[in-house]
Design a protein around this motif. Structure first.
Motif, PDB file in Angstrom:
ATOM      1  N   TRP A  98       9.407  -6.857  20.356  1.00  0.00           N
ATOM      2  CA  TRP A  98       8.151  -6.850  19.592  1.00  0.00           C
ATOM      3  C   TRP A  98       7.812  -5.447  19.099  1.00  0.00           C
ATOM      4  CZ3 TRP A  98       6.417 -10.792  17.290  1.00  0.00           C
ATOM      5  CH2 TRP A  98       6.583 -12.057  17.813  1.00  0.00           C
ATOM      6  N   THR A  99       8.129  -4.458  19.909  1.00  0.00           N
ATOM      7  CA  THR A  99       7.875  -3.087  19.472  1.00  0.00           C
ATOM      8  C   THR A  99       8.766  -2.747  18.278  1.00  0.00           C
ATOM      9  OG1 THR A  99       7.327  -2.501  21.753  1.00  0.00           O
ATOM     10  CG2 THR A  99       7.763  -0.690  20.242  1.00  0.00           C
ATOM     11  N   GLY A 100      10.031  -3.193  18.310  1.00  0.00           N
ATOM     12  CA  GLY A 100      10.932  -2.981  17.182  1.00  0.00           C
ATOM     13  C   GLY A 100      10.545  -3.787  15.958  1.00  0.00           C
ATOM     14  N   ALA A 101       9.927  -4.941  16.180  1.00  0.00           N
ATOM     15  CA  ALA A 101       9.496  -5.773  15.052  1.00  0.00           C
ATOM     16  C   ALA A 101       8.433  -5.064  14.211  1.00  0.00           C
ATOM     17  CB  ALA A 101       8.956  -7.109  15.557  1.00  0.00           C
ATOM     18  N   ILE A 102       7.713  -4.151  14.819  1.00  0.00           N
ATOM     19  CA  ILE A 102       6.721  -3.370  14.064  1.00  0.00           C
ATOM     20  C   ILE A 102       7.429  -2.564  12.973  1.00  0.00           C
ATOM     21  CG2 ILE A 102       5.046  -1.480  14.228  1.00  0.00           C
ATOM     22  CD1 ILE A 102       4.068  -4.165  15.297  1.00  0.00           C
ATOM     23  N   GLY A 103       8.618  -2.054  13.280  1.00  0.00           N
ATOM     24  CA  GLY A 103       9.379  -1.311  12.272  1.00  0.00           C
ATOM     25  C   GLY A 103       9.705  -2.170  11.059  1.00  0.00           C
ATOM     26  N   VAL A 104      10.092  -3.404  11.304  1.00  0.00           N
ATOM     27  CA  VAL A 104      10.385  -4.316  10.198  1.00  0.00           C
ATOM     28  C   VAL A 104       9.103  -4.660   9.445  1.00  0.00           C
ATOM     29  CG1 VAL A 104      11.250  -6.619   9.625  1.00  0.00           C
ATOM     30  CG2 VAL A 104      12.407  -5.253  11.356  1.00  0.00           C
ATOM     31  N   ALA A 105       8.040  -4.912  10.197  1.00  0.00           N
ATOM     32  CA  ALA A 105       6.770  -5.287   9.572  1.00  0.00           C
ATOM     33  C   ALA A 105       6.176  -4.157   8.739  1.00  0.00           C
ATOM     34  CB  ALA A 105       5.769  -5.718  10.638  1.00  0.00           C
ATOM     35  N   THR A 106       6.488  -2.922   9.070  1.00  0.00           N
ATOM     36  CA  THR A 106       5.976  -1.801   8.276  1.00  0.00           C
ATOM     37  C   THR A 106       6.934  -1.412   7.146  1.00  0.00           C
ATOM     38  OG1 THR A 106       6.887  -0.210   9.852  1.00  0.00           O
ATOM     39  CG2 THR A 106       4.582  -0.834  10.130  1.00  0.00           C
ATOM     40  N   ALA A 107       8.211  -1.746   7.277  1.00  0.00           N
ATOM     41  CA  ALA A 107       9.178  -1.373   6.240  1.00  0.00           C
ATOM     42  C   ALA A 107       9.002  -2.198   4.970  1.00  0.00           C
ATOM     43  CB  ALA A 107      10.600  -1.520   6.766  1.00  0.00           C
ATOM     44  N   VAL A 108       8.739  -3.479   5.106  1.00  0.00           N
ATOM     45  CA  VAL A 108       8.634  -4.345   3.931  1.00  0.00           C
ATOM     46  C   VAL A 108       7.485  -3.916   3.014  1.00  0.00           C
ATOM     47  CG1 VAL A 108       8.209  -6.718   3.173  1.00  0.00           C
ATOM     48  CG2 VAL A 108       9.817  -6.268   5.024  1.00  0.00           C
ATOM     49  N   PRO A 109       6.259  -3.736   3.531  1.00  0.00           N
ATOM     50  CA  PRO A 109       5.194  -3.269   2.624  1.00  0.00           C
ATOM     51  C   PRO A 109       5.469  -1.883   2.046  1.00  0.00           C
ATOM     52  CG  PRO A 109       4.245  -4.092   4.659  1.00  0.00           C
ATOM     53  CD  PRO A 109       5.720  -4.065   4.849  1.00  0.00           C
ATOM     54  N   MET A 110       6.136  -1.021   2.834  1.00  0.00           N
ATOM     55  CA  MET A 110       6.444   0.310   2.324  1.00  0.00           C
ATOM     56  C   MET A 110       7.369   0.231   1.113  1.00  0.00           C
ATOM     57  SD  MET A 110       7.323   3.616   4.692  1.00  0.00           S
ATOM     58  CE  MET A 110       7.689   2.614   6.083  1.00  0.00           C
ATOM     59  N   ILE A 111       8.336  -0.656   1.166  1.00  0.00           N
ATOM     60  CA  ILE A 111       9.262  -0.815   0.040  1.00  0.00           C
ATOM     61  C   ILE A 111       8.542  -1.420  -1.160  1.00  0.00           C
ATOM     62  CG2 ILE A 111      11.305  -2.066  -0.746  1.00  0.00           C
ATOM     63  CD1 ILE A 111      12.358  -1.745   2.172  1.00  0.00           C
ATOM     64  N   VAL A 112       7.802  -2.500  -0.928  1.00  0.00           N
ATOM     65  CA  VAL A 112       7.122  -3.198  -2.026  1.00  0.00           C
ATOM     66  C   VAL A 112       6.083  -2.295  -2.678  1.00  0.00           C
ATOM     67  CG1 VAL A 112       5.588  -5.126  -2.593  1.00  0.00           C
ATOM     68  CG2 VAL A 112       7.550  -5.480  -1.092  1.00  0.00           C
ATOM     69  N   PHE A 113       5.200  -1.708  -1.851  1.00  0.00           N
ATOM     70  CA  PHE A 113       4.151  -0.868  -2.427  1.00  0.00           C
ATOM     71  C   PHE A 113       4.693   0.466  -2.922  1.00  0.00           C
ATOM     72  CE2 PHE A 113       1.383  -3.646   0.232  1.00  0.00           C
ATOM     73  CZ  PHE A 113       0.715  -4.233  -0.835  1.00  0.00           C
ATOM     74  N   GLY A 114       5.838   0.899  -2.399  1.00  0.00           N
ATOM     75  CA  GLY A 114       6.476   2.099  -2.930  1.00  0.00           C
ATOM     76  C   GLY A 114       6.923   1.900  -4.365  1.00  0.00           C
ATOM     77  N   LEU A 115       7.455   0.728  -4.642  1.00  0.00           N
ATOM     78  CA  LEU A 115       7.869   0.425  -6.018  1.00  0.00           C
ATOM     79  C   LEU A 115       6.655   0.319  -6.936  1.00  0.00           C
ATOM     80  CD1 LEU A 115      10.623  -2.218  -5.235  1.00  0.00           C
ATOM     81  CD2 LEU A 115      10.960   0.128  -6.039  1.00  0.00           C
ATOM     82  N   LEU A 116       5.612  -0.346  -6.471  1.00  0.00           N
ATOM     83  CA  LEU A 116       4.392  -0.449  -7.278  1.00  0.00           C
ATOM     84  C   LEU A 116       3.725   0.914  -7.450  1.00  0.00           C
ATOM     85  CD1 LEU A 116       2.880  -3.713  -5.769  1.00  0.00           C
ATOM     86  CD2 LEU A 116       4.007  -3.449  -7.980  1.00  0.00           C
ATOM     87  N   GLY A 117       3.737   1.717  -6.390  1.00  0.00           N
ATOM     88  CA  GLY A 117       3.135   3.044  -6.466  1.00  0.00           C
ATOM     89  C   GLY A 117       3.855   3.956  -7.434  1.00  0.00           C
ATOM     90  N   GLY A 118       5.168   3.799  -7.541  1.00  0.00           N
ATOM     91  CA  GLY A 118       5.926   4.583  -8.509  1.00  0.00           C
ATOM     92  C   GLY A 118       5.509   4.279  -9.935  1.00  0.00           C
ATOM     93  N   SER A 119       5.272   3.009 -10.209  1.00  0.00           N
ATOM     94  CA  SER A 119       4.810   2.626 -11.544  1.00  0.00           C
ATOM     95  C   SER A 119       3.403   3.137 -11.801  1.00  0.00           C
ATOM     96  CB  SER A 119       4.830   1.103 -11.686  1.00  0.00           C
ATOM     97  OG  SER A 119       6.132   0.624 -11.514  1.00  0.00           O
TER      98      SER A 119
END
Length: 102
Positions: free
Chosen positions: A46-67
């Motif tokens: 569960w502690t490692g799952a936090i890494g996955v749960a934080t990586a997905v929004p970082m990727i998605v919003f990183g792309l939107l933030g670049g635009s």
């Protein structure tokens, strides 16, 4: 060798200090969340799952933030992105009232 000449310019120095403090605060918040999950579950999965749960929004919003950075004023974006994360994690201790972290 560290070139400190850009820090002589006040706007850049303010940007650099603000961004550095914002990143430091984000890392402290990430550590606090991981500690809280560990205290609640004692599970590395569960502690490692936090890494996955934080990586997905970082990727998605990183792309939107670049635009967004292409069309908006960069100082406004930096101010918003360094102000919002600490304000949203300020209430984190109240989320689990039964857990007392050291």
């Amino acid at each position: 060798m560290f070139d400190a000449r850009p820090l002589r310019t006040r706007p850049f120095r303010d940007l650099w200090i603000g961004t550095s403090l914002g990143q430091f605060g984000q890392q402290v918040a990430n550590l606090a969340v991981l500690q809280q999950i560990w205290e609640l579950t004692r599970s590395p999965v569960w502690t490692g799952a936090i890494g996955v749960a934080t990586a997905v929004p970082m990727i998605v919003f990183g792309l939107l933030g670049g635009s967004l950075a292409d069309v908006a004023e960069r100082r406004t974006i930096v101010r918003a992105t360094t102000t919002l994360p600490p304000s949203t994690t300020a209430h984190a201790p109240g989320r689990s009232p039964g857990v007392h972290l050291p």
